[in-house]
Motif scaffolding. Structure first.
Motif, PDB file in Angstrom:
ATOM      1  N   LEU A 188       1.543  11.024  22.074  1.00  7.20           N
ATOM      2  CA  LEU A 188       1.083  12.365  21.739  1.00  7.20           C
ATOM      3  C   LEU A 188      -0.419  12.351  21.493  1.00  7.20           C
ATOM      4  CD1 LEU A 188       3.949  13.237  19.227  1.00  7.20           C
ATOM      5  CD2 LEU A 188       3.705  14.131  21.548  1.00  7.20           C
ATOM      6  N   ASP A 189      -0.953  11.142  21.377  1.00  6.38           N
ATOM      7  CA  ASP A 189      -2.384  10.967  21.138  1.00  6.38           C
ATOM      8  C   ASP A 189      -2.789   9.682  21.868  1.00  6.38           C
ATOM      9  OD1 ASP A 189      -4.934  11.272  20.161  1.00  6.38           O
ATOM     10  OD2 ASP A 189      -4.345  11.324  18.045  1.00  6.38           O
ATOM     11  N   GLU A 190      -4.099   9.527  22.117  1.00  7.55           N
ATOM     12  CA  GLU A 190      -4.542   8.355  22.867  1.00  7.55           C
ATOM     13  C   GLU A 190      -5.348   7.396  22.006  1.00  7.55           C
ATOM     14  OE1 GLU A 190      -6.212   8.911  26.900  1.00  7.55           O
ATOM     15  OE2 GLU A 190      -5.340  10.914  26.724  1.00  7.55           O
ATOM     16  N   LEU A 191      -5.211   6.110  22.310  1.00  4.97           N
ATOM     17  CA  LEU A 191      -6.002   5.119  21.583  1.00  4.97           C
ATOM     18  C   LEU A 191      -7.412   5.070  22.168  1.00  4.97           C
ATOM     19  CD1 LEU A 191      -6.037   2.647  23.818  1.00  4.97           C
ATOM     20  CD2 LEU A 191      -3.836   2.119  22.813  1.00  4.97           C
ATOM     21  N   ASP A 192      -8.365   4.574  21.370  1.00  9.33           N
ATOM     22  CA  ASP A 192      -9.740   4.419  21.858  1.00  9.33           C
ATOM     23  C   ASP A 192      -9.898   3.083  22.575  1.00  9.33           C
ATOM     24  OD1 ASP A 192     -10.435   6.819  20.719  1.00  9.33           O
ATOM     25  OD2 ASP A 192     -11.190   5.918  18.868  1.00  9.33           O
ATOM     26  N   SER A 193      -9.407   2.026  21.932  1.00 13.36           N
ATOM     27  CA  SER A 193      -9.473   0.719  22.577  1.00 13.36           C
ATOM     28  C   SER A 193      -8.322  -0.141  22.078  1.00 13.36           C
ATOM     29  CB  SER A 193     -10.812   0.042  22.280  1.00 13.36           C
ATOM     30  OG  SER A 193     -10.893  -0.258  20.911  1.00 13.36           O
ATOM     31  N   ILE A 240       1.472  -3.902  20.604  1.00 11.10           N
ATOM     32  CA  ILE A 240       0.162  -3.280  20.372  1.00 11.10           C
ATOM     33  C   ILE A 240      -0.825  -4.355  19.968  1.00 11.10           C
ATOM     34  CG2 ILE A 240      -1.106  -1.795  18.748  1.00 11.10           C
ATOM     35  CD1 ILE A 240       1.409  -0.001  18.729  1.00 11.10           C
ATOM     36  N   ARG A 241      -1.976  -4.371  20.644  1.00 10.98           N
ATOM     37  CA  ARG A 241      -2.982  -5.388  20.324  1.00 10.98           C
ATOM     38  C   ARG A 241      -4.347  -4.760  20.049  1.00 10.98           C
ATOM     39  NH1 ARG A 241      -1.365  -7.816  25.285  1.00 10.98           N
ATOM     40  NH2 ARG A 241       0.724  -8.632  24.944  1.00 10.98           N
ATOM     41  N   LEU A 268       4.510  -0.394  26.376  1.00 13.51           N
ATOM     42  CA  LEU A 268       5.816   0.146  25.995  1.00 13.51           C
ATOM     43  C   LEU A 268       6.832  -0.208  27.077  1.00 13.51           C
ATOM     44  CD1 LEU A 268       7.639   1.966  24.217  1.00 13.51           C
ATOM     45  CD2 LEU A 268       6.804   3.917  25.529  1.00 13.51           C
ATOM     46  N   ASP A 269       7.838  -0.978  26.677  1.00 11.60           N
ATOM     47  CA  ASP A 269       8.884  -1.365  27.615  1.00 11.60           C
ATOM     48  C   ASP A 269       8.271  -1.967  28.900  1.00 11.60           C
ATOM     49  OD1 ASP A 269      11.709  -1.506  27.722  1.00 11.60           O
ATOM     50  OD2 ASP A 269      11.714   0.031  29.285  1.00 11.60           O
ATOM     51  N   LEU A 271       0.833  -5.050  16.445  1.00  9.26           N
ATOM     52  CA  LEU A 271       2.219  -4.762  16.060  1.00  9.26           C
ATOM     53  C   LEU A 271       3.115  -5.005  17.256  1.00  9.26           C
ATOM     54  CD1 LEU A 271       4.100  -3.453  13.871  1.00  9.26           C
ATOM     55  CD2 LEU A 271       3.598  -1.254  14.933  1.00  9.26           C
ATOM     56  N   SER A 272       4.205  -5.711  16.991  1.00  8.08           N
ATOM     57  CA  SER A 272       5.162  -5.965  18.063  1.00  8.08           C
ATOM     58  C   SER A 272       6.545  -5.599  17.547  1.00  8.08           C
ATOM     59  CB  SER A 272       5.052  -7.439  18.448  1.00  8.08           C
ATOM     60  OG  SER A 272       6.178  -7.828  19.151  1.00  8.08           O
TER      61      SER A 272
END
Ligand code: ADP
Ligand code: MG
Length: 233
Positions: free
Chosen positions: A54-59, A4-5, A64-65, A26-27
């Motif tokens: 279950l939810d979406e990021l804004d930016s 995650i960046r 994932l894998d 986070l990695s």
């Protein structure tokens, strides 16, 4: 396993917006067992829900894998969720009119598995959590710890790569919490990657790494010496 960046997330509230996650990096590698800690409202569940699709990021970016998780259709997100992820929640989220076996078998139905295979597989996983004899019982006939074990069996039935847990021991007494943690540790020993939200220090110390969130920012990310839960049960 996941990367995650600079993840940002806000919720609109009454004409304004609440900035919940403010640049998360986070990695997590295969085989890790990570606790996300932080006080209530710090954004733990929001982060877990984004990781769980279950939810979406804004930016920002979420991979994932090896797959970038972005602008997925609901159908594709459901497919990835089924394929990659298992969920455990504080309140178990079992279906109350279905027995233990049916609850565990349900996600397999969505994988298109035949009825006979579903039953067999569900029974196998109930056996793994020590509840083969309780297969025909409804959630209301089981204790909290037993219900959480049914939920774990359900999460594992589809053989997810990553197990996500939001306060899995939050509704359980201490002894039962440690029993559940002993079980989750055993899964991790067998290689399952685990990410759990908790606000209890003793539970977090049973993981191998603690990520501390405060007001939507990661304040600390440290490896810990894992306390084994089975010494208490
Ligand atoms: P935690 O799990 O750490 O307690 P959450 O991620 O649930 O925190 O919530 C973080 C903040 O975002 C809280 O202030 C919460 O009220 C708010 N929030 C969470 N989900 C939503 C939503 N769907 N809509 C609006 N606000 C939300
Ligand atoms: Mg929460």
């Amino acid at each position: 396993m996941l990367e995650i960046r600079d993840l940002q997330k806000s919720y609109p509230i009454g004409g304004t917006s609440l900035h919940v996650l403010k640049g998360i990096n986070l990695s997590i590698k295969d085989g890790e067992m990570v606790a996300i800690m932080g006080s209530s409202g710090s954004g733990k569940s929001t982060l877990l829900n984004i990781i769980g699709m279950l939810d979406e990021l804004d930016s920002g970016e979420y991979i994932l894998d090896g797959l970038p998780i972005k602008n997925l259709t609901e159908k594709k997100a459901a497919l990835y969720r089924n394929k990659f992820l298992g969920f455990i929640f504080q309140s178990f989220n079992l279906i109350n009119y279905k027995n233990a076996l049916e609850n565990v078998a349900l996600p397999l139905y969505y994988q298109g598995m035949s009825r006979k295979d579903r039953q067999e597989k569900a029974l196998f996983h109930l056996g793994k959590v020590g509840l083969a004899d309780w297969a025909k019982h409804l959630p209301k006939e089981l204790s909290g710890g037993q219900n959480q074990r049914v939920a774990i069996a359900r999460a594992l039935a589809a053989n997810p790569k990553l197990l996500l847990a939001d306060e899995p021991t939050g509704a359980l007494d201490t002894t039962t919490s440690y029993e559940i943690m002993a079980f989750i540790q055993q899964l991790n020993d067998e290689g399952k990657t685990i990410l759990m939200v908790t606000h209890e220090e003793d539970i977090a110390n049973m993981c191998k790494r603690i990520v501390r969130l405060k007001d939507g920012v990661i304040m600390e990310d440290t490896k810990v010496i894992q306390v084994r839960a089975d010494q208490y049960v």
